[in-house]
Scaffold this motif. Structure first.
Motif, PDB file in Angstrom:
ATOM      1  N   ASP A   1      12.513  10.706   7.200  1.00  0.00           N
ATOM      2  CA  ASP A   1      11.621   9.997   7.996  1.00  0.00           C
ATOM      3  C   ASP A   1      11.473   9.127   6.746  1.00  0.00           C
ATOM      4  OD1 ASP A   1      11.401  11.402  10.731  1.00  0.00           O
ATOM      5  OD2 ASP A   1       9.372  12.655  10.336  1.00  0.00           O
ATOM      6  N   ARG A   2      10.630   9.603   6.061  1.00  0.00           N
ATOM      7  CA  ARG A   2      10.341   8.293   4.365  1.00  0.00           C
ATOM      8  C   ARG A   2      11.862   7.305   4.742  1.00  0.00           C
ATOM      9  NH1 ARG A   2       6.450   6.176   3.226  1.00  0.00           N
ATOM     10  NH2 ARG A   2       7.270   5.628   0.689  1.00  0.00           N
ATOM     11  N   PHE A   3      13.225   8.351   4.204  1.00  0.00           N
ATOM     12  CA  PHE A   3      14.130   7.392   4.256  1.00  0.00           C
ATOM     13  C   PHE A   3      14.513   6.684   5.343  1.00  0.00           C
ATOM     14  CE2 PHE A   3      18.782   7.178   4.638  1.00  0.00           C
ATOM     15  CZ  PHE A   3      19.342   6.432   3.238  1.00  0.00           C
ATOM     16  N   GLN A   4      14.335   6.912   6.575  1.00  0.00           N
ATOM     17  CA  GLN A   4      14.626   5.765   7.594  1.00  0.00           C
ATOM     18  C   GLN A   4      13.515   4.246   7.304  1.00  0.00           C
ATOM     19  OE1 GLN A   4      17.038   5.603   9.616  1.00  0.00           O
ATOM     20  NE2 GLN A   4      17.734   7.432   8.727  1.00  0.00           N
ATOM     21  N   LEU A   5      12.369   5.001   6.827  1.00  0.00           N
ATOM     22  CA  LEU A   5      10.423   3.697   6.727  1.00  0.00           C
ATOM     23  C   LEU A   5      11.586   3.290   5.871  1.00  0.00           C
ATOM     24  CD1 LEU A   5       8.236   3.230   7.746  1.00  0.00           C
ATOM     25  CD2 LEU A   5       7.142   4.849   6.094  1.00  0.00           C
ATOM     26  N   GLU A   6      12.093   3.508   4.929  1.00  0.00           N
ATOM     27  CA  GLU A   6      12.235   2.693   3.602  1.00  0.00           C
ATOM     28  C   GLU A   6      12.773   2.019   3.722  1.00  0.00           C
ATOM     29  OE1 GLU A   6      12.839   5.458   0.502  1.00  0.00           O
ATOM     30  OE2 GLU A   6      11.080   5.980  -0.127  1.00  0.00           O
TER      31      GLU A   6
ATOM     32  N   LEU B   1       2.376   3.464   6.699  1.00  0.00           N
ATOM     33  CA  LEU B   1       2.958   4.643   7.271  1.00  0.00           C
ATOM     34  C   LEU B   1       3.876   5.679   6.882  1.00  0.00           C
ATOM     35  CD1 LEU B   1       4.549   1.553   9.891  1.00  0.00           C
ATOM     36  CD2 LEU B   1       2.601   2.825  10.367  1.00  0.00           C
ATOM     37  N   GLN B   2       3.818   6.878   8.163  1.00  0.00           N
ATOM     38  CA  GLN B   2       4.219   7.916   7.298  1.00  0.00           C
ATOM     39  C   GLN B   2       5.913   8.128   8.112  1.00  0.00           C
ATOM     40  OE1 GLN B   2       2.375  11.606   7.545  1.00  0.00           O
ATOM     41  NE2 GLN B   2       2.455  11.260  10.158  1.00  0.00           N
TER      42      GLN B   2
ATOM     43  N   LYS C   1       0.061   3.771  16.547  1.00  0.00           N
ATOM     44  CA  LYS C   1      -0.067   4.770  18.295  1.00  0.00           C
ATOM     45  C   LYS C   1       0.139   6.021  17.091  1.00  0.00           C
ATOM     46  CE  LYS C   1      -1.269   1.635  21.253  1.00  0.00           C
ATOM     47  NZ  LYS C   1      -1.059   0.926  23.071  1.00  0.00           N
ATOM     48  N   GLY C   2       0.249   7.340  17.756  1.00  0.00           N
ATOM     49  CA  GLY C   2       0.985   8.591  17.872  1.00  0.00           C
ATOM     50  C   GLY C   2       0.852   9.050  16.431  1.00  0.00           C
ATOM     51  N   PRO C   3       2.215   9.404  15.543  1.00  0.00           N
ATOM     52  CA  PRO C   3       1.539  10.513  14.352  1.00  0.00           C
ATOM     53  C   PRO C   3       2.173   9.147  13.178  1.00  0.00           C
ATOM     54  CG  PRO C   3       3.781  10.947  15.520  1.00  0.00           C
ATOM     55  CD  PRO C   3       2.911   9.525  16.872  1.00  0.00           C
ATOM     56  N   LEU C   4       2.287   8.230  13.790  1.00  0.00           N
ATOM     57  CA  LEU C   4       3.452   6.883  12.780  1.00  0.00           C
ATOM     58  C   LEU C   4       2.629   6.975  11.944  1.00  0.00           C
ATOM     59  CD1 LEU C   4       4.718   4.627  15.138  1.00  0.00           C
ATOM     60  CD2 LEU C   4       5.937   6.190  13.922  1.00  0.00           C
ATOM     61  N   ALA C   5       0.605   6.695  11.519  1.00  0.00           N
ATOM     62  CA  ALA C   5       0.406   6.821  10.707  1.00  0.00           C
ATOM     63  C   ALA C   5       0.601   7.866  10.277  1.00  0.00           C
ATOM     64  CB  ALA C   5      -1.452   5.862  10.747  1.00  0.00           C
ATOM     65  N   ALA C   6      -0.203   7.544   8.172  1.00  0.00           N
ATOM     66  CA  ALA C   6       0.380   8.511   7.360  1.00  0.00           C
ATOM     67  C   ALA C   6      -1.394   9.099   7.774  1.00  0.00           C
ATOM     68  CB  ALA C   6       0.481   8.122   5.410  1.00  0.00           C
ATOM     69  N   PRO C   7      -1.282   9.540   6.931  1.00  0.00           N
ATOM     70  CA  PRO C   7      -3.203  10.684   6.932  1.00  0.00           C
ATOM     71  C   PRO C   7      -4.426   9.810   6.072  1.00  0.00           C
ATOM     72  CG  PRO C   7      -1.669  12.148   6.087  1.00  0.00           C
ATOM     73  CD  PRO C   7      -0.739  10.971   6.581  1.00  0.00           C
ATOM     74  N   GLY C   8      -5.151   9.339   6.935  1.00  0.00           N
ATOM     75  CA  GLY C   8      -6.282   8.434   5.817  1.00  0.00           C
ATOM     76  C   GLY C   8      -5.535   6.967   5.884  1.00  0.00           C
ATOM     77  N   GLY C   9      -4.141   6.264   6.905  1.00  0.00           N
ATOM     78  CA  GLY C   9      -4.301   5.227   6.321  1.00  0.00           C
ATOM     79  C   GLY C   9      -5.029   4.806   8.022  1.00  0.00           C
ATOM     80  N   LEU C  10      -5.314   5.115   8.678  1.00  0.00           N
ATOM     81  CA  LEU C  10      -5.360   5.294  10.107  1.00  0.00           C
ATOM     82  C   LEU C  10      -6.777   4.149   9.984  1.00  0.00           C
ATOM     83  CD1 LEU C  10      -4.141   4.707  12.911  1.00  0.00           C
ATOM     84  CD2 LEU C  10      -6.071   6.364  13.329  1.00  0.00           C
ATOM     85  N   ASP C  11      -7.763   3.879   9.391  1.00  0.00           N
ATOM     86  CA  ASP C  11      -8.856   2.855   9.164  1.00  0.00           C
ATOM     87  C   ASP C  11      -8.665   1.491   8.766  1.00  0.00           C
ATOM     88  OD1 ASP C  11     -10.360   5.153  10.007  1.00  0.00           O
ATOM     89  OD2 ASP C  11     -11.112   5.121   8.316  1.00  0.00           O
ATOM     90  N   ASP C  12      -7.139   1.572   7.814  1.00  0.00           N
ATOM     91  CA  ASP C  12      -6.831   0.553   7.136  1.00  0.00           C
ATOM     92  C   ASP C  12      -6.240  -0.178   8.205  1.00  0.00           C
ATOM     93  OD1 ASP C  12      -8.069   0.782   4.992  1.00  0.00           O
ATOM     94  OD2 ASP C  12      -6.313   1.811   3.927  1.00  0.00           O
ATOM     95  N   LEU C  13      -5.377   0.337   9.210  1.00  0.00           N
ATOM     96  CA  LEU C  13      -4.497  -0.362   9.676  1.00  0.00           C
ATOM     97  C   LEU C  13      -5.171  -1.351  11.043  1.00  0.00           C
ATOM     98  CD1 LEU C  13      -1.487   2.737  10.674  1.00  0.00           C
ATOM     99  CD2 LEU C  13      -1.478   0.338   9.100  1.00  0.00           C
ATOM    100  N   ARG C  14      -6.271  -0.504  11.039  1.00  0.00           N
ATOM    101  CA  ARG C  14      -7.331  -0.842  12.213  1.00  0.00           C
ATOM    102  C   ARG C  14      -7.724  -2.184  11.904  1.00  0.00           C
ATOM    103  NH1 ARG C  14      -9.493   4.567  13.282  1.00  0.00           N
ATOM    104  NH2 ARG C  14      -8.088   5.148  15.521  1.00  0.00           N
ATOM    105  N   ARG C  15      -8.113  -2.636  10.323  1.00  0.00           N
ATOM    106  CA  ARG C  15      -8.406  -3.679   9.947  1.00  0.00           C
ATOM    107  C   ARG C  15      -7.856  -4.511  10.102  1.00  0.00           C
ATOM    108  NH1 ARG C  15      -8.892  -4.053   4.345  1.00  0.00           N
ATOM    109  NH2 ARG C  15      -8.877  -1.987   3.757  1.00  0.00           N
ATOM    110  N   TRP C  16      -6.355  -4.725   9.317  1.00  0.00           N
ATOM    111  CA  TRP C  16      -5.243  -4.818   9.005  1.00  0.00           C
ATOM    112  C   TRP C  16      -5.348  -6.048   9.961  1.00  0.00           C
ATOM    113  CZ3 TRP C  16      -2.880  -1.394   5.493  1.00  0.00           C
ATOM    114  CH2 TRP C  16      -3.748  -1.784   4.208  1.00  0.00           C
ATOM    115  N   ALA C  17      -5.078  -4.461  11.487  1.00  0.00           N
ATOM    116  CA  ALA C  17      -4.299  -5.045  12.879  1.00  0.00           C
ATOM    117  C   ALA C  17      -5.412  -7.103  13.593  1.00  0.00           C
ATOM    118  CB  ALA C  17      -4.124  -4.157  13.958  1.00  0.00           C
TER     119      ALA C  17
END
Length: 203
Positions: A7-12, A81-82, A142-158
């Protein structure tokens, strides 16, 4: 290779590909800024030729900031993302399409800055890019894409992702009154972005 490493390789891979598109698009902007052609080649003629290129300078700097701002948001989101899925990949591809095309409306508005059509096309494309960027950022939440602890930052940046849409809509509306008025929101886009990013005061 474990599932997590895969998953990390595909994300990179997706992030590297996206960075390449941003880099190429932002570099192509300068191609439309040509050396002045003057006859005869006098000091005054060259100075006048450089002055005549002012719309192209403005187009370059505005679009450089626009693409740069999109890249910053994209970089931040992908850093939280993870993993990736097909939905994220396709939304990312559609958004990158708007970035790759950005040098064309930039060239159009640089050469025909006094026309409503050219300015309207530029503002409309900026709005379209902003919408696809916002959809990409919201999907990443949405879903399990966000890394742990990163959801709040994603909401703010959205929320911050709405700034290009605001700038584009304002520029389009101003352009319908007068093409030159559209420069007000376009040149003020850093201020508008900062206002949108401003954290609300705690009550």
């Amino acid at each position: 290779m474990t599932d997590k490493s895969h998953d990390r390789f595909q994300l990179e891979r997706l992030a590297f590909f996206s960075d390449a598109v941003f880099a190429i698009a932002i570099t192509l902007l300068i191609i439309e800024v040509h050396l002045p052609v003057t006859t005869p080649e006098t000091e005054q003629g060259i100075a006048q030729g450089l002055a005549d290129l002012i719309p192209q300078y403005i187009g370059f700097f505005v679009s450089f900031f626009v693409i740069g701002r999109f890249w910053i948001g994209h970089h931040r989101v992908f850093g939280r993302l993870q993993s990736v899925d097909d939905g994220l990949i396709w939304r990312n591809m559609l958004f990158l399409m708007t970035i790759a095309f950005m040098p064309f409306p930039t060239a159009l508005v640089s050469h025909y800055v006094s026309t409503r059509v050219a300015v309207g096309v530029y503002a409309g494309w900026l709005t379209f890019a902003g919408v696809l960027n916002l959809l990409l950022e919201r999907y990443a939440m949405k879903g399990p894409l966000a890394a742990p602890g990163g959801l709040d930052d994603l909401r703010r940046w959205a929320r911050a992702g709405s700034a290009p849409i605001i700038v584009g809509v304002l520029a389009f509306g101003f352009a319908m009154v007068s093409p030159h008025l559209a420069l007000i929101p376009l040149l003020s886009s850093p201020i508008i972005t900062a206002l949108v990013n401003r954290k609300p005061k705690a009550v």
